[in-house]
Design a protein around this motif. Sequence first.
Motif, PDB file in Angstrom:
ATOM      1  N   SER A  31       0.853  -1.184   0.000  1.00 32.68           N
ATOM      2  CA  SER A  31       0.000   0.000   0.000  1.00 32.68           C
ATOM      3  C   SER A  31       0.891   1.238   0.000  1.00 32.68           C
ATOM      4  O   SER A  31       2.008   1.226   0.497  1.00 32.68           O
ATOM      5  CB  SER A  31      -0.915  -0.010   1.217  1.00 32.68           C
ATOM      6  OG  SER A  31      -0.154  -0.024   2.393  1.00 32.68           O
ATOM      7  N   GLY A  32       0.363   2.305  -0.596  1.00 31.07           N
ATOM      8  CA  GLY A  32       1.126   3.542  -0.706  1.00 31.07           C
ATOM      9  C   GLY A  32       1.151   4.297   0.607  1.00 31.07           C
ATOM     10  O   GLY A  32       0.592   3.864   1.618  1.00 31.07           O
ATOM     11  N   PRO A  33       1.779   5.447   0.585  1.00 32.47           N
ATOM     12  CA  PRO A  33       1.862   6.256   1.809  1.00 32.47           C
ATOM     13  C   PRO A  33       0.494   6.819   2.199  1.00 32.47           C
ATOM     14  O   PRO A  33      -0.428   6.852   1.385  1.00 32.47           O
ATOM     15  CB  PRO A  33       2.813   7.383   1.414  1.00 32.47           C
ATOM     16  CG  PRO A  33       2.771   7.448  -0.063  1.00 32.47           C
ATOM     17  CD  PRO A  33       2.449   6.067  -0.552  1.00 32.47           C
ATOM     18  N   VAL A  34       0.387   7.244   3.433  1.00 31.87           N
ATOM     19  CA  VAL A  34      -0.839   7.872   3.930  1.00 31.87           C
ATOM     20  C   VAL A  34      -0.539   9.342   4.202  1.00 31.87           C
ATOM     21  O   VAL A  34       0.395   9.664   4.933  1.00 31.87           O
ATOM     22  CB  VAL A  34      -1.346   7.178   5.219  1.00 31.87           C
ATOM     23  CG1 VAL A  34      -2.557   7.915   5.773  1.00 31.87           C
ATOM     24  CG2 VAL A  34      -1.674   5.720   4.949  1.00 31.87           C
ATOM     25  N   ARG A  64       1.716  10.528  -5.552  1.00 32.44           N
ATOM     26  CA  ARG A  64       2.393   9.513  -4.727  1.00 32.44           C
ATOM     27  C   ARG A  64       1.619   8.207  -4.638  1.00 32.44           C
ATOM     28  O   ARG A  64       2.020   7.313  -3.901  1.00 32.44           O
ATOM     29  CB  ARG A  64       2.634  10.077  -3.326  1.00 32.44           C
ATOM     30  CG  ARG A  64       3.587  11.285  -3.376  1.00 32.44           C
ATOM     31  CD  ARG A  64       3.834  11.891  -2.039  1.00 32.44           C
ATOM     32  NE  ARG A  64       4.570  10.971  -1.186  1.00 32.44           N
ATOM     33  CZ  ARG A  64       4.768  11.158   0.114  1.00 32.44           C
ATOM     34  NH1 ARG A  64       4.298  12.246   0.682  1.00 32.44           N
ATOM     35  NH2 ARG A  64       5.425  10.294   0.822  1.00 32.44           N
ATOM     36  N   HIS A  65       0.497   8.090  -5.362  1.00 33.06           N
ATOM     37  CA  HIS A  65      -0.360   6.888  -5.286  1.00 33.06           C
ATOM     38  C   HIS A  65      -0.686   6.586  -3.826  1.00 33.06           C
ATOM     39  O   HIS A  65      -0.493   5.482  -3.338  1.00 33.06           O
ATOM     40  CB  HIS A  65       0.315   5.682  -5.942  1.00 33.06           C
ATOM     41  CG  HIS A  65       0.770   5.947  -7.342  1.00 33.06           C
ATOM     42  ND1 HIS A  65      -0.113   6.042  -8.386  1.00 33.06           N
ATOM     43  CD2 HIS A  65       2.000   6.166  -7.868  1.00 33.06           C
ATOM     44  CE1 HIS A  65       0.546   6.296  -9.502  1.00 33.06           C
ATOM     45  NE2 HIS A  65       1.827   6.387  -9.210  1.00 33.06           N
ATOM     46  N   ALA A  66      -1.176   7.596  -3.139  1.00 30.63           N
ATOM     47  CA  ALA A  66      -1.335   7.537  -1.685  1.00 30.63           C
ATOM     48  C   ALA A  66      -2.792   7.464  -1.262  1.00 30.63           C
ATOM     49  O   ALA A  66      -3.709   7.657  -2.051  1.00 30.63           O
ATOM     50  CB  ALA A  66      -0.690   8.766  -1.054  1.00 30.63           C
ATOM     51  N   THR A  67      -2.975   7.221   0.020  1.00 35.55           N
ATOM     52  CA  THR A  67      -4.264   7.377   0.678  1.00 35.55           C
ATOM     53  C   THR A  67      -4.266   8.763   1.305  1.00 35.55           C
ATOM     54  O   THR A  67      -3.323   9.130   2.006  1.00 35.55           O
ATOM     55  CB  THR A  67      -4.458   6.309   1.765  1.00 35.55           C
ATOM     56  OG1 THR A  67      -4.513   5.027   1.136  1.00 35.55           O
ATOM     57  CG2 THR A  67      -5.729   6.546   2.558  1.00 35.55           C
ATOM     58  N   LEU A  68      -5.326   9.525   1.038  1.00 35.41           N
ATOM     59  CA  LEU A  68      -5.463  10.862   1.603  1.00 35.41           C
ATOM     60  C   LEU A  68      -6.577  10.819   2.632  1.00 35.41           C
ATOM     61  O   LEU A  68      -7.724  10.552   2.298  1.00 35.41           O
ATOM     62  CB  LEU A  68      -5.783  11.880   0.508  1.00 35.41           C
ATOM     63  CG  LEU A  68      -5.934  13.325   0.965  1.00 35.41           C
ATOM     64  CD1 LEU A  68      -4.640  13.847   1.606  1.00 35.41           C
ATOM     65  CD2 LEU A  68      -6.342  14.212  -0.210  1.00 35.41           C
ATOM     66  N   ALA A  89      -5.690   9.848 -12.063  1.00 34.86           N
ATOM     67  CA  ALA A  89      -5.264   9.210 -10.813  1.00 34.86           C
ATOM     68  C   ALA A  89      -5.165   7.696 -10.978  1.00 34.86           C
ATOM     69  O   ALA A  89      -5.949   7.079 -11.685  1.00 34.86           O
ATOM     70  CB  ALA A  89      -6.249   9.545  -9.698  1.00 34.86           C
ATOM     71  N   ASP A  90      -4.199   7.120 -10.285  1.00 36.59           N
ATOM     72  CA  ASP A  90      -3.964   5.685 -10.325  1.00 36.59           C
ATOM     73  C   ASP A  90      -3.623   5.218  -8.906  1.00 36.59           C
ATOM     74  O   ASP A  90      -2.656   5.704  -8.317  1.00 36.59           O
ATOM     75  CB  ASP A  90      -2.804   5.408 -11.282  1.00 36.59           C
ATOM     76  CG  ASP A  90      -2.491   3.937 -11.431  1.00 36.59           C
ATOM     77  OD1 ASP A  90      -3.351   3.095 -11.125  1.00 36.59           O
ATOM     78  OD2 ASP A  90      -1.365   3.629 -11.866  1.00 36.59           O
ATOM     79  N   HIS A  91      -4.419   4.317  -8.371  1.00 40.85           N
ATOM     80  CA  HIS A  91      -4.214   3.759  -7.032  1.00 40.85           C
ATOM     81  C   HIS A  91      -4.197   4.856  -5.965  1.00 40.85           C
ATOM     82  O   HIS A  91      -3.192   5.078  -5.290  1.00 40.85           O
ATOM     83  CB  HIS A  91      -2.939   2.928  -6.968  1.00 40.85           C
ATOM     84  CG  HIS A  91      -3.024   1.691  -7.801  1.00 40.85           C
ATOM     85  ND1 HIS A  91      -2.722   1.694  -9.137  1.00 40.85           N
ATOM     86  CD2 HIS A  91      -3.423   0.441  -7.511  1.00 40.85           C
ATOM     87  CE1 HIS A  91      -2.901   0.483  -9.627  1.00 40.85           C
ATOM     88  NE2 HIS A  91      -3.340  -0.301  -8.655  1.00 40.85           N
ATOM     89  N   VAL A  92      -5.321   5.541  -5.842  1.00 49.97           N
ATOM     90  CA  VAL A  92      -5.475   6.623  -4.879  1.00 49.97           C
ATOM     91  C   VAL A  92      -6.748   6.386  -4.076  1.00 49.97           C
ATOM     92  O   VAL A  92      -7.762   5.951  -4.619  1.00 49.97           O
ATOM     93  CB  VAL A  92      -5.561   7.989  -5.600  1.00 49.97           C
ATOM     94  CG1 VAL A  92      -5.874   9.103  -4.624  1.00 49.97           C
ATOM     95  CG2 VAL A  92      -4.271   8.280  -6.331  1.00 49.97           C
TER      96      VAL A  92
END
Length: 136
Positions: A31-34, A64-68, A89-92
Amino acid sequence: MIKREIALIGIALAAVVMAGSSIAALSQPQSGPVLKVTDFHVVGDDNTDDTAALQKAIDAAIARHATLEFPPGPGGGCYASGNLIIRDADHVTLRGTGGVLCWKGGVEGAPRIGLSYAGNLTDVTIEGLEITGAGP
């Protein structure tokens, strides 16, 4: 002697199964960064226009392909905003964690959409995010 050989075979099979599980776990995508919208200088007091800061947060999450995450507003209210765009967007993921996105923009007769998208989207998730709307 037979019991010992069966026990050794059982241990060998268990090791193969465990190694296979480890390989599967390593091959799963990480999983990407938060990120938090509060890291982008939003006020969150229900009155201040946080549109520019929220758009920067969304753009950073996309890059950053992150969770916001949207935690409760630091000013005790909701994140007041005009239109926000999720673009290419990709993987957000946009995740509500107690914060509320309040749409305050628009003109009379215009659609009251606070969150829109453009371009190509792949695996974009919006979960648990409360969005309210009030405009002219």
